[in-house]
Write an enzyme that holds these catalytic residues in place. Structure first.
Site, PDB file in Angstrom:
ATOM      1  N   GLN A 302       0.828  -1.209   0.000  1.00 14.72           N
ATOM      2  CA  GLN A 302       0.000   0.000   0.000  1.00 14.72           C
ATOM      3  C   GLN A 302       0.861   1.257   0.000  1.00 14.72           C
ATOM      4  O   GLN A 302       1.709   1.442   0.873  1.00 14.72           O
ATOM      5  CB  GLN A 302      -0.934   0.025   1.215  1.00 14.72           C
ATOM      6  CG  GLN A 302      -1.925  -1.127   1.265  1.00 14.72           C
ATOM      7  CD  GLN A 302      -1.448  -2.262   2.149  1.00 14.72           C
ATOM      8  OE1 GLN A 302      -0.273  -2.618   2.140  1.00 14.72           O
ATOM      9  NE2 GLN A 302      -2.362  -2.836   2.924  1.00 14.72           N
ATOM     10  N   GLN A 324      -0.160  -0.228  -5.708  1.00 11.26           N
ATOM     11  CA  GLN A 324      -1.262  -0.628  -4.834  1.00 11.26           C
ATOM     12  C   GLN A 324      -1.795   0.579  -4.073  1.00 11.26           C
ATOM     13  O   GLN A 324      -1.035   1.350  -3.486  1.00 11.26           O
ATOM     14  CB  GLN A 324      -0.811  -1.698  -3.848  1.00 11.26           C
ATOM     15  CG  GLN A 324      -1.927  -2.208  -2.951  1.00 11.26           C
ATOM     16  CD  GLN A 324      -1.542  -3.417  -2.120  1.00 11.26           C
ATOM     17  OE1 GLN A 324      -0.505  -4.030  -2.349  1.00 11.26           O
ATOM     18  NE2 GLN A 324      -2.372  -3.773  -1.155  1.00 11.26           N
ATOM     19  N   ASP A 325      -3.128   0.769  -4.106  1.00 10.17           N
ATOM     20  CA  ASP A 325      -3.805   1.838  -3.355  1.00 10.17           C
ATOM     21  C   ASP A 325      -3.374   3.233  -3.819  1.00 10.17           C
ATOM     22  O   ASP A 325      -3.061   4.099  -3.003  1.00 10.17           O
ATOM     23  CB  ASP A 325      -3.543   1.684  -1.849  1.00 10.17           C
ATOM     24  CG  ASP A 325      -4.260   0.489  -1.252  1.00 10.17           C
ATOM     25  OD1 ASP A 325      -4.859  -0.290  -2.014  1.00 10.17           O
ATOM     26  OD2 ASP A 325      -4.221   0.329  -0.023  1.00 10.17           O
ATOM     27  N   ASP A 346      -6.244  -2.744  -6.054  1.00 10.57           N
ATOM     28  CA  ASP A 346      -7.166  -1.862  -5.321  1.00 10.57           C
ATOM     29  C   ASP A 346      -6.791  -0.393  -5.500  1.00 10.57           C
ATOM     30  O   ASP A 346      -6.782   0.386  -4.540  1.00 10.57           O
ATOM     31  CB  ASP A 346      -7.161  -2.206  -3.823  1.00 10.57           C
ATOM     32  CG  ASP A 346      -7.529  -3.656  -3.564  1.00 10.57           C
ATOM     33  OD1 ASP A 346      -8.329  -4.223  -4.327  1.00 10.57           O
ATOM     34  OD2 ASP A 346      -6.996  -4.231  -2.590  1.00 10.57           O
ATOM     35  N   ARG A 414     -13.588  -5.487  -6.080  1.00 11.34           N
ATOM     36  CA  ARG A 414     -13.965  -6.496  -5.092  1.00 11.34           C
ATOM     37  C   ARG A 414     -14.529  -5.800  -3.856  1.00 11.34           C
ATOM     38  O   ARG A 414     -14.158  -4.661  -3.544  1.00 11.34           O
ATOM     39  CB  ARG A 414     -12.769  -7.369  -4.705  1.00 11.34           C
ATOM     40  CG  ARG A 414     -11.552  -6.600  -4.157  1.00 11.34           C
ATOM     41  CD  ARG A 414     -10.464  -7.564  -3.772  1.00 11.34           C
ATOM     42  NE  ARG A 414      -9.224  -6.887  -3.381  1.00 11.34           N
ATOM     43  CZ  ARG A 414      -8.171  -7.504  -2.845  1.00 11.34           C
ATOM     44  NH1 ARG A 414      -8.208  -8.816  -2.655  1.00 11.34           N
ATOM     45  NH2 ARG A 414      -7.084  -6.828  -2.523  1.00 11.34           N
TER      46      ARG A 414
END
Length: 523
Positions: A302, A324-325, A346, A414
């Site tokens: 993250q 990520q993120d 994500d 998701r």
């Protein structure tokens, strides 16, 4: 005579006690009736019966105000307790997560105060937004300890009922409706002056550096629009635009020319919340023609490029680059127009009420064994007016992913929490999206979340393999989709016109040739 007097006194005291007890029982019963209508009746009954509130509400509005006041009192108590816990931190990771919690409690109290302040023009829609943010803040506090692997000691010491009390206020406030208004096709929350700033070719700037300008902005009198021109260049710094800095505008020289970059990450010891290169919570924030970047790389997990918890914030022609993120739409009402967003896992996530319109969403090459997942929503209560709605955008592969496209799977999103909500409207999907479309979070968890698709696919793409827990219908009812429009989902008609950012109301097409339209609810 004295004996008679004493006897009369005893009878009077006993009768008074009886009346007091009877009155207390009636009051308790009345409080119970109100509290039994909330998701968490027990803390409601306890704090309403044992606090400073010694009257029984006669109307829902009185009960709502009492519930908010109690939530505020308990949040203030929890903030004080959290400050005291700072000396208990045993290591740097615990201290990092604890530090986030202090900021988040401060924000929570600010949101609750906004709903209670008689001088604040607070509509029911505003209240639901601010209460949703308050609840999201507390969940983010808890998540920081968990993601850094230090939840065993500090979290139990921070346990309280504030989240449950806020959930109750959300439930009480929910169901209120307000008529949205339109002005020249724009939500009216964007003032005419802000529209001119966003569309002007050369708006006048107050200052031309970043941190120095923010320091000046924090000390200025009033809260009028303050424009900072960030000239072409790469700025290696982490920037925080706090609650006290309202109506800030960062104006760049183009998303390829003005770049703010950092490299904080969970792998490097930060929480996701604190890893942001740029973090903004001051209301009314605007950014135009700037790229926000995090270079920590996929191996550090993250790593946020931009985190926004700014209510009524706008991002126009901006870039967001990370893995990520990447883009943390943490909370409040947000609008993104003609932006480029790059990431892997994500990479658009959070619990804001957010609309992304006419944006390019690029999946990058992830680490070996990883999957690309675009959206992760964190709606934790059914009464939060939050979710991620994507209009008239394109989902594509970035240049580094294209040569190895067959080696990695890419999904639309998701469900992160039980009430996650994601919407794609009139959005084009390239062939990189897996036919299953959506990915589970953890087995059967949160498969009662809400998903909507209204998409166009490239020849060669397929939607026939959509996951079985999605119900697919052959047409999309306009009334069902309109709730996720700019006007209704983020009350855009009330504030967007003032920023002068162009936007459109999505046309809900009921029949498309060579395309796929579905309305999906997970059961």
């Amino acid at each position: 005579m004295a004996i008679k007097f004493e006897l009369l006194f005893i009878l009077f005291v006993s009768f008074s006690s009886f009346l007091s007890s009877a009155s207390s029982t009636v009051a308790s019963d009345d409080i119970n009736q109100w509290c039994n209508k909330t998701p968490y009746p027990e803390p409601c009954k306890y704090f309403m019966s044992n606090g400073s509130h010694n009257f029984v509400p006669k109307q829902k509005s009185e009960f709502r105000k009492m519930a908010m006041q109690i939530a505020m009192e308990r949040a203030l108590n929890a903030e004080t307790h959290t400050k005291w816990l700072g000396s208990k931190c045993r290591n740097e990771l615990e201290k990092n997560a604890w530090s986030d919690c202090l900021k988040l409690y401060e924000s929570t109290i600010l949101q609750l105060n906004n709903t209670l302040d008689p001088n604040t023009k607070c509509s029911d829609f505003d209240a639901q937004t601010w209460l949703s943010t308050a609840l999201t803040n507390l969940e983010t506090c808890r998540a920081g300890f968990i993601e850094l692997g230090v939840s065993d000691f500090m979290l139990p010491l921070m346990s309280n009922n504030v989240s449950k009390l806020i959930c109750n206020t959300l439930a009480i406030n929910n169901g209120s409706t307000e008529k949205q208004t339109y002005k020249e096709g724009f939500p009216t929350w964007v003032s005419p002056g802000n529209r001119k700033l966003l569309q002007s070719s050369s708006p006048a700037a107050n200052l031309v550096t970043i941190q120095a300008a923010l320091d000046v902005a924090a000390k200025r009198s009033g809260s009028g629009r303050f424009v900072i021109h960030v000239k072409s260049g790469v700025y290696q710094e982490n920037i925080e635009i706090g609650n006290n800095m309202k109506n800030i505008m960062l104006l760049g020289d183009g998303l390829k020319n003005t770049i703010i970059t950092g490299s904080r990450s969970v792998g490097g010891g930060s929480t996701t919340f604190n890893s942001a290169t740029v973090a903004v919570t001051g209301g009314g924030f605007i950014a135009r023609d700037i790229t926000f970047r995090n270079t920590a790389g996929p191996q550090n997990h993250q790593a946020v490029a931009l985190r926004s918890g700014s209510d009524l914030s706008v991002f126009y022609r901006c870039g967001f680059e990370g893995y990520q993120d990447t883009l943390y739409v943490h909370s409040q009402r947000q609008f993104y127009r003609e932006c480029d967003i790059y990431g892997t896992v994500d990479f658009i996530f959070g619990n804001a009420a957010v609309v992304l319109q006419n944006c390019m969403i690029y999946a990058r090459k992830p680490m070996s064994g990883q999957q690309n997942i675009r959206i992760k929503t964190r709606r934790i209560d059914p009464n939060q007016n939050t979710g991620i709605s994507i209009h008239n955008s394109q989902v594509m592969a970035s240049s580094d992913l294209k040569p190895v496209l067959s080696s990695f799977k890419t999904y639309l999103g998701r469900p992160w929490m039980e009430y996650s909500r994601t919407v794609y409207l009139q959005t084009y999907l390239d062939t990189l999206v897996d036919p299953a479309g959506w990915l589970e979070w953890d087995g059967n968890f949160a498969l009662n979340t809400q998903i909507m698709e209204n998409i166009k696919t490239r020849p060669g793409s397929s939607t026939s393999g959509r996951v079985k827990w999605v119900v697919i219908e052959s047409y999309l009812v306009q009334a069902q989709a309109s709730q996720f429009s700019v006007a209704n989902f983020i009350a855009g008609s009330l504030w967007l016109p003032s920023t002068n950012v162009p936007f459109t109301w999505p046309l809900i097409v009921l029949y498309l040739i060579n395309s796929y339209v579905c309305y999906c609810f997970v059961f």
